[in-house]
Design a protein around this motif. Structure first.
Motif, PDB file in Angstrom:
ATOM      1  N   LEU A 272      22.536 -11.719  29.439  1.00 32.14           N
ATOM      2  CA  LEU A 272      21.908 -12.914  29.220  1.00 32.14           C
ATOM      3  C   LEU A 272      21.982 -13.105  28.062  1.00 32.14           C
ATOM      4  O   LEU A 272      21.402 -12.549  26.967  1.00 32.14           O
ATOM      5  CB  LEU A 272      20.459 -12.621  29.586  1.00 32.14           C
ATOM      6  N   ALA A 273      22.613 -14.494  27.668  1.00 31.26           N
ATOM      7  CA  ALA A 273      22.640 -14.838  26.311  1.00 31.26           C
ATOM      8  C   ALA A 273      22.284 -16.366  26.032  1.00 31.26           C
ATOM      9  O   ALA A 273      22.987 -16.990  25.597  1.00 31.26           O
ATOM     10  CB  ALA A 273      23.940 -14.578  25.618  1.00 31.26           C
ATOM     11  N   ALA A 274      21.250 -16.583  26.938  1.00 27.19           N
ATOM     12  CA  ALA A 274      21.055 -18.129  26.956  1.00 27.19           C
ATOM     13  C   ALA A 274      20.022 -18.737  25.871  1.00 27.19           C
ATOM     14  O   ALA A 274      19.500 -19.713  25.917  1.00 27.19           O
ATOM     15  CB  ALA A 274      20.272 -18.472  28.387  1.00 27.19           C
ATOM     16  N   THR A 276      16.834 -17.735  23.158  1.00 26.08           N
ATOM     17  CA  THR A 276      15.559 -17.051  23.150  1.00 26.08           C
ATOM     18  C   THR A 276      14.872 -17.601  24.527  1.00 26.08           C
ATOM     19  O   THR A 276      14.372 -17.054  25.350  1.00 26.08           O
ATOM     20  CB  THR A 276      14.639 -17.194  21.989  1.00 26.08           C
ATOM     21  N   THR A 279      16.829 -17.676  27.829  1.00 26.78           N
ATOM     22  CA  THR A 279      16.815 -16.057  28.492  1.00 26.78           C
ATOM     23  C   THR A 279      15.552 -15.775  29.063  1.00 26.78           C
ATOM     24  O   THR A 279      15.296 -15.381  30.326  1.00 26.78           O
ATOM     25  CB  THR A 279      17.399 -15.294  27.340  1.00 26.78           C
ATOM     26  N   LEU A 282      14.828 -17.601  32.333  1.00 25.68           N
ATOM     27  CA  LEU A 282      15.712 -16.997  33.553  1.00 25.68           C
ATOM     28  C   LEU A 282      15.083 -15.975  34.043  1.00 25.68           C
ATOM     29  O   LEU A 282      14.849 -15.592  35.257  1.00 25.68           O
ATOM     30  CB  LEU A 282      17.033 -16.868  33.013  1.00 25.68           C
ATOM     31  N   LEU A 283      14.537 -14.954  33.057  1.00 26.03           N
ATOM     32  CA  LEU A 283      14.149 -13.759  33.577  1.00 26.03           C
ATOM     33  C   LEU A 283      12.676 -13.781  34.181  1.00 26.03           C
ATOM     34  O   LEU A 283      12.401 -13.444  35.338  1.00 26.03           O
ATOM     35  CB  LEU A 283      13.744 -12.965  32.232  1.00 26.03           C
ATOM     36  N   CYS A 435      12.041 -10.468  23.855  1.00 23.71           N
ATOM     37  CA  CYS A 435      12.800  -9.414  24.836  1.00 23.71           C
ATOM     38  C   CYS A 435      13.277  -8.510  23.651  1.00 23.71           C
ATOM     39  O   CYS A 435      14.317  -8.234  23.610  1.00 23.71           O
ATOM     40  CB  CYS A 435      13.840 -10.192  25.549  1.00 23.71           C
ATOM     41  N   THR A 441      14.009  -3.649  25.767  1.00 20.83           N
ATOM     42  CA  THR A 441      15.372  -3.302  26.357  1.00 20.83           C
ATOM     43  C   THR A 441      15.836  -1.805  25.756  1.00 20.83           C
ATOM     44  O   THR A 441      14.920  -1.378  25.155  1.00 20.83           O
ATOM     45  CB  THR A 441      16.519  -4.045  25.728  1.00 20.83           C
ATOM     46  N   VAL A 455      20.694  -8.037  27.303  1.00 20.59           N
ATOM     47  CA  VAL A 455      20.257  -9.441  26.717  1.00 20.59           C
ATOM     48  C   VAL A 455      20.978  -9.330  25.477  1.00 20.59           C
ATOM     49  O   VAL A 455      20.568  -8.310  24.608  1.00 20.59           O
ATOM     50  CB  VAL A 455      18.656  -9.540  26.660  1.00 20.59           C
ATOM     51  N   ASP A 457      20.905 -11.955  22.555  1.00 19.99           N
ATOM     52  CA  ASP A 457      20.692 -13.126  21.912  1.00 19.99           C
ATOM     53  C   ASP A 457      19.567 -13.146  20.821  1.00 19.99           C
ATOM     54  O   ASP A 457      18.732 -11.977  20.611  1.00 19.99           O
ATOM     55  CB  ASP A 457      20.647 -14.619  22.910  1.00 19.99           C
ATOM     56  N   SER A 459      16.379 -13.571  21.538  1.00 18.86           N
ATOM     57  CA  SER A 459      15.045 -12.854  21.936  1.00 18.86           C
ATOM     58  C   SER A 459      14.971 -11.471  21.812  1.00 18.86           C
ATOM     59  O   SER A 459      13.865 -11.155  21.924  1.00 18.86           O
ATOM     60  CB  SER A 459      15.188 -13.163  23.519  1.00 18.86           C
TER      61      SER A 459
END
Ligand code: FAD
Length: 491
Positions: A272-274, A276, A279, A282-283, A435, A441, A455, A457, A459
């Motif tokens: 996931l690199a959408a 902050t 991401t 999506l989560l 995140c 993580t 993840v 990015d 975030s």
């Protein structure tokens, strides 16, 4: 529905996504990248400038969405700049192959080591300052303006005036590196090449000069032959399957935003690199609609990187001025970070409006001592942000102190022309966190409670880094993906 299987999927083509793609492709892995925005280079559609906003100006909006002067109407198109509005804050993001690198000001700032250590006490700062920051400096093609050009070029009057005034008020200034190619800028000034930064191009994309990710990381990744980028593919939600693979529902659109195809992607490994906000959406949405497991830390430690906009008007507008012609690329900053009472960094920002508006614009970056949090509201199907005036109170105090000190030394007033009360507490270009590395993580960006979800990015950074963030986002992505590959996560 079209069903596509891909071993490794990356969502988003900004800094985190581009770094991950390059390093995985170099390691011989086949990677598919899904990006909701347009591949501008492939489309051949030019970017528009600030004074004549066109197709690239805004993501599916009827009117421009720059922070000020939105008098232009638009035909909705999948443009490069998007804005997400919350009650107390508006967040701008980039859309398209290259993510935020398409719209940002290119300021490539390495954080202060002492603050980096404070924000990331568990990371080895020496390793970052000796290895990862120099690496991303090289890969992103960071360079510095020549002092002679800065002195001579009329398009940098705003920087010269900004620095002289800052010195008069007793502030320290710094030169800010950038990914815009200053050799190119010198040529555009001499009219040897088409103009971009000197033609008010920036937040709707640059046609020339700027080394955005499509010219650096993504280009190199494409050259390996292992990367496929699918643009105009928006991921709607993620489902965890019993065999620990993931299934994604994806909508392919055309440039008017109309869905042309509903697709399903299955993958073993998902990055996931959408960005902050992307991401987190999506989560949290996938948790609500598909019971995707999300760790309790997801959504926590969110911050605006201390972004606080403010500006000054001169008392006698025509007496000084910042110049009618302005480069869009900032090269100057004021560093007040070591002041215990009022620690901040501010960019001396351009305001290229095509006339001398005798106004100075500043984007302050402050500490974020009170963090916010992000959740998903299932009834409105939108993210909701726990963030209000109490989170920005200290930032406002710093902005007030800064403007008053500048005005006392140089004259001028707080700019009501730019913002209702002279303070843009709600302007956010740098959403970070939610995140956090090592919390939501593991130490390298692998999500807790998951075997195959990562993840990489903005975030990962806990809401603050003290300077413009893409150098840090890129360096952290390099560090994480290197270690994830070393640990055979993608074997
Ligand atoms: P992003 O670069 O935001 O990339 C995420 C990508 O994912 C986007 O392309 C997005 O379209 C895509 N995406 C999101 N959701 C989905 C989905 N559901 N499906 C498919 N794709 C999706 N930083 C600096 O360091 N220096 C600067 O000078 C600077 N200036 C800025 C100026 C502006 C106007 C803005 C808006 C930002 C600026 N920034 C600057 C901030 C910087 O650009 C961001 O911090 C950075 O781009 C974030 O990188 P990222 O990898 O987290 O994600």
């Amino acid at each position: 529905k079209i069903v596509i299987d891909a071993p490794i999927l990356i969502i988003g083509s900004g800094y985190g996504g581009a770094v991950s793609a390059l390093r995985l492709c170099e390691a011989g892995k086949k990677v598919v990248m899904l990006e909701m925005g347009l591949n501008w280079e492939k489309s051949g559609i030019p970017f528009s400038n600030l004074l004549k906003p066109g197709k690239s100006a805004a993501w599916l909006k009827k009117k421009t969405i720059s922070p000020f002067m939105n008098i232009f109407s638009l035909t909705p198109f999948t443009g490069t700049l998007d804005r997400m509005d919350f009650e107390h804050i508006n967040i701008w993001v980039g859309r398209g192959v290259g993510g935020g690198s398409l719209v940002n000001g290119g300021m490539a700032v390495t954080p202060k080591e002492s603050y980096f250590k404070e924000v990331f006490p568990d990371l080895d700062a020496d390793q970052f300052y000796n290895t990862y920051f120099p690496l991303v400096h090289k890969e992103l093609k960071v360079n510095v303006i020549s002092e002679q050009f800065l002195k001579d070029c009329p398009y940098y009057k705003f920087t010269r005036v900004g620095e002289a005034e800052a010195h008069k008020a007793g502030f320290k200034t710094i030169r800010v590196p950038n990914v815009y190619d200053f050799q190119y800028m010198e040529k555009e000034y001499r009219n040897e090449v088409p103009r971009s930064a000197l033609n008010t191009e920036v937040i709707y994309g640059n046609n020339h000069g700027k080394n955005s990710l499509d010219k650096t990381y993504l280009k190199k990744a494409m050259e390996t032959g292992n990367l496929e980028i699918l643009d105009l593919h928006c991921v709607d939600n993620i489902k965890l399957n019993d065999d620990t693979t993931y299934t994604l529902e994806v909508q392919q659109t055309d440039t008017s935003g109309t869905v042309v195809s509903d697709k399903v992607f299955n993958c073993k490994k998902l990055i996931l690199a959408a960005g902050t906000m992307g991401t987190l959406k999506l989560l949290l949405k996938s948790a609500a609609v598909n019971n995707l497991p999300v760790h309790e830390q997801i959504g926590k430690s969110w911050g605006n990187n201390g972004n606080f906009m403010t500006g000054r008007n001169w008392v006698k507008p025509l007496s000084g001025g910042t110049g009618s012609k302005q480069s869009t690329i900032p090269v100057g900053g004021i560093d007040n970070w070591d002041d215990k009472e009022h620690p901040f960094f501010t960019e001396i920002a351009p305001l290229p409006m095509g006339m001398d508006v005798a106004t100075a614009l500043y984007l302050l970056i402050n500490r974020v001592d009170k963090k916010g949090s992000v959740s998903y509201d299932a009834s409105t199907k939108k993210l909701s942000l726990d963030w209000n005036g109490s989170n920005t109170a200290k930032m406002r105090e710093n902005a007030d102190y800064f403007i008053k000190k500048m005005n006392r030394a140089n004259g001028g007033t707080r700019s009501h022309f730019l913002f209702n009360n002279g303070f843009g507490a709600d302007v956010c270009y740098h959403p970070l966190g939610g995140c956090v590395l090592g919390k939501a993580t593991n130490e390298y960006g692998k999500l807790k409670d998951h075997d195959n979800l990562y993840v990489l990015d903005g975030s990962l950074i806990p809401g603050t880094i003290g300077v413009n963030p893409f150098m840090t986002i890129t360096a952290i992505a390099e560090y994480c993906i290197e270690n994830l590959i070393r640990q055979n996560e993608f074997a």
